[in-house]
Write a protein that holds these residues in place. Structure first.
Motif, PDB file in Angstrom:
ATOM      1  N   UNK A 104      53.851 -48.173   2.080  1.00 31.22           N
ATOM      2  CA  UNK A 104      54.326 -49.555   2.022  1.00 31.22           C
ATOM      3  C   UNK A 104      54.109 -50.102   0.618  1.00 31.22           C
ATOM      4  N   UNK A 105      55.193 -50.440  -0.037  1.00 30.97           N
ATOM      5  CA  UNK A 105      55.164 -50.939  -1.407  1.00 30.97           C
ATOM      6  C   UNK A 105      55.496 -52.431  -1.401  1.00 30.97           C
ATOM      7  N   UNK A 106      54.598 -53.238  -1.958  1.00 28.24           N
ATOM      8  CA  UNK A 106      54.849 -54.668  -2.137  1.00 28.24           C
ATOM      9  C   UNK A 106      55.659 -54.844  -3.408  1.00 28.24           C
ATOM     10  N   UNK A 107      56.805 -55.513  -3.272  1.00 29.67           N
ATOM     11  CA  UNK A 107      57.682 -55.745  -4.419  1.00 29.67           C
ATOM     12  C   UNK A 107      57.466 -57.165  -4.943  1.00 29.67           C
ATOM     13  N   UNK A 132      49.779 -50.348   1.722  1.00 30.90           N
ATOM     14  CA  UNK A 132      49.488 -49.861   3.058  1.00 30.90           C
ATOM     15  C   UNK A 132      50.390 -48.715   3.439  1.00 30.90           C
ATOM     16  N   UNK A 133      50.260 -48.319   4.691  1.00 31.83           N
ATOM     17  CA  UNK A 133      51.069 -47.207   5.179  1.00 31.83           C
ATOM     18  C   UNK A 133      51.064 -47.205   6.696  1.00 31.83           C
ATOM     19  N   UNK A 134      51.974 -46.428   7.258  1.00 36.85           N
ATOM     20  CA  UNK A 134      52.024 -46.294   8.703  1.00 36.85           C
ATOM     21  C   UNK A 134      52.877 -45.114   9.087  1.00 36.85           C
ATOM     22  N   UNK A 135      52.638 -44.617  10.288  1.00 38.95           N
ATOM     23  CA  UNK A 135      53.410 -43.465  10.719  1.00 38.95           C
ATOM     24  C   UNK A 135      53.326 -43.233  12.204  1.00 38.95           C
ATOM     25  N   UNK A 136      54.022 -42.176  12.620  1.00 41.40           N
ATOM     26  CA  UNK A 136      54.077 -41.832  14.037  1.00 41.40           C
ATOM     27  C   UNK A 136      53.854 -40.335  14.232  1.00 41.40           C
ATOM     28  N   UNK A 137      53.372 -39.995  15.412  1.00 43.62           N
ATOM     29  CA  UNK A 137      53.257 -38.606  15.859  1.00 43.62           C
ATOM     30  C   UNK A 137      53.601 -38.566  17.342  1.00 43.62           C
ATOM     31  N   UNK A 138      54.048 -37.407  17.797  1.00 43.89           N
ATOM     32  CA  UNK A 138      54.305 -37.231  19.221  1.00 43.89           C
ATOM     33  C   UNK A 138      52.978 -37.277  19.975  1.00 43.89           C
ATOM     34  N   UNK A 139      53.025 -37.726  21.203  1.00 45.21           N
ATOM     35  CA  UNK A 139      51.837 -37.726  22.057  1.00 45.21           C
ATOM     36  C   UNK A 139      51.992 -36.597  23.065  1.00 45.21           C
ATOM     37  N   UNK A 140      51.072 -35.653  23.004  1.00 44.93           N
ATOM     38  CA  UNK A 140      51.123 -34.492  23.900  1.00 44.93           C
ATOM     39  C   UNK A 140      51.102 -34.912  25.357  1.00 44.93           C
ATOM     40  N   UNK A 141      51.939 -34.250  26.119  1.00 41.85           N
ATOM     41  CA  UNK A 141      51.970 -34.506  27.552  1.00 41.85           C
ATOM     42  C   UNK A 141      52.726 -35.755  27.947  1.00 41.85           C
TER      43      UNK A 141
END
Length: 181
Positions: free
Chosen positions: A74-77, A88-97
């Motif tokens: 996340x880049x503040x302009x 900052x930053x953020x992301x996703x991953x699969x949730x097993x099951x």
């Protein structure tokens, strides 16, 4: 994962991480600064984005076994100055099951908290995440000791789904929030 595009909001640019960026993030600020075309504060990374987590992300990007792994810086302009700062930053991953469900996580440097950046970024990421093939639900977990994180989730439409108990695969005592697509 298909190639993701940068997302622009009123104040932020969310840049999808490449393996090179994630590797640079582990090896000092100079290379990351060049790749992001942004200042990287000396306090980078945020507390919750420790070296263990960043190494895991780097490995996930290098060996894509999770079809839903994605991560954005996340880049503040600066509106008037043109300055660009990693906040900052953020992301996703699969949730097993849990087919069709991804987990989302995010973090903002302390100096930039309380200004709505996380709400702005998460709100911009949600439609992109729901456009990914097969994603129908997003789960977030947070500590009850992080009221600002809880506010981000509530403001972006997540619904409280309970407290995780021991043995449920997520740290005991964390709060679970869900958002259906």
């Amino acid at each position: 994962m298909d190639t993701l595009l940068s997302i622009t909001t009123d104040r932020l640019e969310l840049i999808p991480a490449t393996h090179a960026m994630l590797a640079a993030d582990l090896n000092g600020h100079d290379a990351l600064r060049r790749l992001l075309h942004a200042d990287v504060p000396t306090k980078w990374p945020p507390t919750l984005l420790d070296e263990t987590v960043r190494k895991a992300f780097c490995q996930m990007a290098e060996e894509p076994s999770d079809p839903h792994f994605a991560f954005w810086y996340w880049i503040l302009r600066g509106a008037d100055t043109g300055e660009r700062t990693l906040i900052g930053s953020g992301g996703i991953t699969a949730i097993r099951g849990e087919p069709g469900t991804v987990g989302i996580g995010y973090s903002v440097l302390d100096a930039f908290q309380g200004r709505g950046y996380a709400t702005e970024a998460v709100g911009a990421l949600l439609p992109v995440i729901f456009e990914l093939p097969g994603v129908v639900r997003i789960q977030a977990t947070t500590s009850p000791d992080l009221p600002s994180s809880i506010r981000v989730l509530e403001k972006t439409g997540f619904i409280y789904a309970g407290t995780k108990e021991e043995g449920e695969g997520i740290e005991e005592g964390t709060l679970s929030y869900l958002l259906d697509g």
